[in-house]
Each structure stands twice: as structure tokens, then as C-alpha cells.
Design a protein around this motif. Structure first.
Motif, PDB file in Angstrom:
ATOM      1  N   ARG A 114      14.333 -69.439  -8.294  1.00  0.00           N
ATOM      2  CA  ARG A 114      14.666 -68.067  -7.901  1.00  0.00           C
ATOM      3  C   ARG A 114      15.784 -67.472  -8.739  1.00  0.00           C
ATOM      4  NH1 ARG A 114      15.202 -69.169  -1.605  1.00  0.00           N
ATOM      5  NH2 ARG A 114      16.217 -70.954  -2.505  1.00  0.00           N
ATOM      6  N   GLU A 115      16.418 -68.292  -9.571  1.00  0.00           N
ATOM      7  CA  GLU A 115      17.510 -67.809 -10.398  1.00  0.00           C
ATOM      8  C   GLU A 115      17.019 -66.812 -11.464  1.00  0.00           C
ATOM      9  OE1 GLU A 115      21.035 -69.685 -13.155  1.00  0.00           O
ATOM     10  OE2 GLU A 115      19.113 -70.720 -13.122  1.00  0.00           O
ATOM     11  N   PHE A 116      15.773 -66.962 -11.885  1.00  0.00           N
ATOM     12  CA  PHE A 116      15.250 -66.158 -12.979  1.00  0.00           C
ATOM     13  C   PHE A 116      14.396 -65.004 -12.461  1.00  0.00           C
ATOM     14  CE2 PHE A 116      15.787 -70.494 -14.593  1.00  0.00           C
ATOM     15  CZ  PHE A 116      16.717 -70.243 -15.593  1.00  0.00           C
ATOM     16  N   GLU A 117      14.396 -63.922 -13.232  1.00  0.00           N
ATOM     17  CA  GLU A 117      13.611 -62.747 -12.855  1.00  0.00           C
ATOM     18  C   GLU A 117      12.111 -63.040 -12.876  1.00  0.00           C
ATOM     19  OE1 GLU A 117      13.087 -58.313 -14.603  1.00  0.00           O
ATOM     20  OE2 GLU A 117      15.126 -59.088 -14.446  1.00  0.00           O
ATOM     21  N   GLU A 118      11.633 -63.764 -13.889  1.00  0.00           N
ATOM     22  CA  GLU A 118      10.224 -64.150 -14.007  1.00  0.00           C
ATOM     23  C   GLU A 118      10.142 -65.676 -14.036  1.00  0.00           C
ATOM     24  OE1 GLU A 118       7.290 -62.209 -15.490  1.00  0.00           O
ATOM     25  OE2 GLU A 118       8.175 -60.244 -15.159  1.00  0.00           O
ATOM     26  N   PRO A 119      10.247 -66.321 -12.884  1.00  0.00           N
ATOM     27  CA  PRO A 119      10.283 -67.789 -12.867  1.00  0.00           C
ATOM     28  C   PRO A 119       8.957 -68.423 -13.258  1.00  0.00           C
ATOM     29  CG  PRO A 119      10.209 -66.938 -10.643  1.00  0.00           C
ATOM     30  CD  PRO A 119      10.334 -65.753 -11.557  1.00  0.00           C
ATOM     31  N   GLU A 120       9.036 -69.583 -13.856  1.00  0.00           N
ATOM     32  CA  GLU A 120       7.863 -70.366 -14.224  1.00  0.00           C
ATOM     33  C   GLU A 120       7.543 -71.341 -13.104  1.00  0.00           C
ATOM     34  OE1 GLU A 120       5.909 -70.418 -17.138  1.00  0.00           O
ATOM     35  OE2 GLU A 120       6.903 -68.511 -17.536  1.00  0.00           O
ATOM     36  N   PHE A 121       6.274 -71.606 -12.903  1.00  0.00           N
ATOM     37  CA  PHE A 121       5.834 -72.579 -11.908  1.00  0.00           C
ATOM     38  C   PHE A 121       6.024 -73.979 -12.481  1.00  0.00           C
ATOM     39  CE2 PHE A 121       2.528 -75.324 -10.132  1.00  0.00           C
ATOM     40  CZ  PHE A 121       2.769 -75.165  -8.777  1.00  0.00           C
ATOM     41  N   THR A 130       7.866 -80.102 -10.287  1.00  0.00           N
ATOM     42  CA  THR A 130       9.065 -80.721  -9.702  1.00  0.00           C
ATOM     43  C   THR A 130      10.209 -79.712  -9.747  1.00  0.00           C
ATOM     44  OG1 THR A 130       9.912 -81.617 -11.782  1.00  0.00           O
ATOM     45  CG2 THR A 130       8.340 -82.974 -10.562  1.00  0.00           C
ATOM     46  N   ASP A 131      11.237 -79.962  -8.934  1.00  0.00           N
ATOM     47  CA  ASP A 131      12.382 -79.048  -8.900  1.00  0.00           C
ATOM     48  C   ASP A 131      13.551 -79.555  -9.741  1.00  0.00           C
ATOM     49  OD1 ASP A 131      13.164 -81.144  -7.290  1.00  0.00           O
ATOM     50  OD2 ASP A 131      13.835 -79.883  -5.636  1.00  0.00           O
ATOM     51  N   GLU A 132      13.307 -80.534 -10.612  1.00  0.00           N
ATOM     52  CA  GLU A 132      14.366 -81.053 -11.482  1.00  0.00           C
ATOM     53  C   GLU A 132      14.894 -79.941 -12.361  1.00  0.00           C
ATOM     54  OE1 GLU A 132      12.963 -84.415 -13.667  1.00  0.00           O
ATOM     55  OE2 GLU A 132      12.178 -85.374 -11.878  1.00  0.00           O
ATOM     56  N   ASP A 133      16.207 -79.898 -12.550  1.00  0.00           N
ATOM     57  CA  ASP A 133      16.896 -78.930 -13.408  1.00  0.00           C
ATOM     58  C   ASP A 133      16.775 -77.493 -12.915  1.00  0.00           C
ATOM     59  OD1 ASP A 133      17.580 -81.039 -15.155  1.00  0.00           O
ATOM     60  OD2 ASP A 133      15.678 -80.818 -16.224  1.00  0.00           O
ATOM     61  N   MET A 134      16.397 -77.294 -11.660  1.00  0.00           N
ATOM     62  CA  MET A 134      16.352 -75.939 -11.114  1.00  0.00           C
ATOM     63  C   MET A 134      17.615 -75.689 -10.298  1.00  0.00           C
ATOM     64  SD  MET A 134      12.497 -75.163  -9.828  1.00  0.00           S
ATOM     65  CE  MET A 134      11.134 -75.069 -10.963  1.00  0.00           C
ATOM     66  N   LYS A 135      18.182 -74.497 -10.455  1.00  0.00           N
ATOM     67  CA  LYS A 135      19.397 -74.161  -9.701  1.00  0.00           C
ATOM     68  C   LYS A 135      19.060 -73.666  -8.298  1.00  0.00           C
ATOM     69  CE  LYS A 135      22.343 -73.287 -13.591  1.00  0.00           C
ATOM     70  NZ  LYS A 135      23.268 -72.404 -14.275  1.00  0.00           N
ATOM     71  N   GLU A 136      18.004 -72.865  -8.173  1.00  0.00           N
ATOM     72  CA  GLU A 136      17.600 -72.315  -6.875  1.00  0.00           C
ATOM     73  C   GLU A 136      16.111 -72.534  -6.661  1.00  0.00           C
ATOM     74  OE1 GLU A 136      18.962 -68.350  -5.912  1.00  0.00           O
ATOM     75  OE2 GLU A 136      20.428 -68.469  -7.527  1.00  0.00           O
ATOM     76  N   PRO A 137      15.664 -73.798  -6.449  1.00  0.00           N
ATOM     77  CA  PRO A 137      14.224 -74.036  -6.300  1.00  0.00           C
ATOM     78  C   PRO A 137      13.674 -73.493  -4.984  1.00  0.00           C
ATOM     79  CG  PRO A 137      15.430 -76.033  -5.887  1.00  0.00           C
ATOM     80  CD  PRO A 137      16.441 -75.020  -6.329  1.00  0.00           C
ATOM     81  N   MET A 138      12.453 -72.996  -5.051  1.00  0.00           N
ATOM     82  CA  MET A 138      11.753 -72.526  -3.863  1.00  0.00           C
ATOM     83  C   MET A 138      10.375 -73.175  -3.883  1.00  0.00           C
ATOM     84  SD  MET A 138      10.803 -68.643  -2.655  1.00  0.00           S
ATOM     85  CE  MET A 138       9.577 -68.301  -3.881  1.00  0.00           C
ATOM     86  N   GLU A 139      10.051 -73.910  -2.813  1.00  0.00           N
ATOM     87  CA  GLU A 139       8.751 -74.568  -2.758  1.00  0.00           C
ATOM     88  C   GLU A 139       7.673 -73.520  -2.521  1.00  0.00           C
ATOM     89  OE1 GLU A 139       6.704 -78.456  -0.761  1.00  0.00           O
ATOM     90  OE2 GLU A 139       7.915 -77.194   0.537  1.00  0.00           O
ATOM     91  N   VAL A 140       6.603 -73.605  -3.308  1.00  0.00           N
ATOM     92  CA  VAL A 140       5.499 -72.659  -3.205  1.00  0.00           C
ATOM     93  C   VAL A 140       4.186 -73.398  -3.387  1.00  0.00           C
ATOM     94  CG1 VAL A 140       6.834 -70.691  -4.070  1.00  0.00           C
ATOM     95  CG2 VAL A 140       5.524 -72.103  -5.672  1.00  0.00           C
ATOM     96  N   THR A 141       3.125 -72.733  -2.993  1.00  0.00           N
ATOM     97  CA  THR A 141       1.775 -73.207  -3.298  1.00  0.00           C
ATOM     98  C   THR A 141       1.159 -72.205  -4.251  1.00  0.00           C
ATOM     99  OG1 THR A 141       1.526 -74.290  -1.162  1.00  0.00           O
ATOM    100  CG2 THR A 141      -0.493 -73.759  -2.348  1.00  0.00           C
ATOM    101  N   ARG A 142       0.651 -72.715  -5.387  1.00  0.00           N
ATOM    102  CA  ARG A 142      -0.033 -71.853  -6.347  1.00  0.00           C
ATOM    103  C   ARG A 142      -1.526 -71.986  -6.107  1.00  0.00           C
ATOM    104  NH1 ARG A 142       0.393 -72.418 -12.850  1.00  0.00           N
ATOM    105  NH2 ARG A 142      -0.301 -74.519 -12.358  1.00  0.00           N
TER     106      ARG A 142
END
Length: 132
Positions: free
Chosen positions: A61-68, A71-83
Motif C-alpha cells: 500500500r506504500e506505492f501508488e501503483e503497487p505490484e502483486f 509473498t510480503d517480504e520487503d514490503m513496508k505496508e503489505p495488504m493481503e489480496v486475492t487476484r
């Protein structure tokens, strides 16, 4: 643009037996589009997913256009989602060749494109006027 060559190509395709089971076929190009919903969710949607299953991962969530990411490694504000994947209408054509040509020259704008043949519907008087 002269429509006669298009109608001639269409008549030849139908006469050769292509889509013999579809009366007055319309060739529709679809492209797959990825969508997200929050959390781990079992998706049950009406879509031709072309063999792609939904998957659980994370968006940062830290980025305006986040990549899917899976894993949440190295993410500052991870949000679990289903693609999951849905069909996106791209264009329709009167001939299969027109649809194939479109997929070729628009391939850079399409994700896993495919052609699906539709019927304009029973007792569609406008379609009957065009095709007959």
C-alpha cells in the motif's frame, strides 16, 4: 471503406464450415484483466478464465501503483489480496480474419487475448437486415 470485401470474406468463412453451429456469428476478441479483492477469498465468478486460477498474494500500500507479489517480504505496508481474472471486451468483428488481424496488431495492448464466437440473438431484426 467498402463493406463488400468484408461480407464476401464472411460468406466464404461460413461456407467453408467455420462456426457452422452459430447462426450469424459475431467474432469477439476478449483480453484477460486482473482484478483484486481484499483478503483470502474463494472467487466464484462467471468468466472464461482460460485456465487461470485465482491466487492469494500481497500488494504494498506504500506505492501508488503497487505490484502483486506472492509473498510480503520487503514490503513496508503489505495488504493481503486475492487476484482473479475476468474477461475484458476488446472488439468485435464480422469475420474471424478481422479478429485475428486485430489480435496481431494490438497484441501489445492485450493480455492473453482470445476469440469467442457469439450469436447476435434470436429474432434480432437489425442483425437479420445486416447479415441477409
Amino acid at each position: 471503406m467498402n463493406i463488400q470485401p468484408i461480407l464476401q470474406q464472411r460468406a466464404e468463412e461460413i461456407a467453408s464450415g467455420k462456426n457452422a453451429a452459430t447462426r450469424n456469428p459475431i467474432y469477439v476478441v476478449y483480453s484477460l484483466c486482473d482484478m483484486y479483492c481484499s483478503g483470502h477469498t474463494e472467487i466464484s465468478i462467471l468468466s472464461n478464465l482460460k485456465g487461470r486460477d485465482s491466487e492469494t498474494g500481497y500488494l504494498d500500500r506504500e506505492f501508488e501503483e503497487p505490484e502483486f507479489e506472492l509473498t510480503d517480504e520487503d514490503m513496508k505496508e503489505p495488504m493481503e489480496v486475492t487476484r482473479f481474472w475476468i474477461d475484458r471486451f476488446a472488439a468485435f468483428f464480422f469475420t474471424r480474419k478481422g479478429a485475428e488481424d486485430y489480435m496481431e496488431y494490438q497484441r501489445h495492448n492485450l493480455t492473453n487475448p482470445y476469440i469467442y464466437v457469439h450469436s447476435p440473438g434470436y429474432a434480432n431484426r437489425e442483425a437479420e437486415l445486416i447479415f441477409n
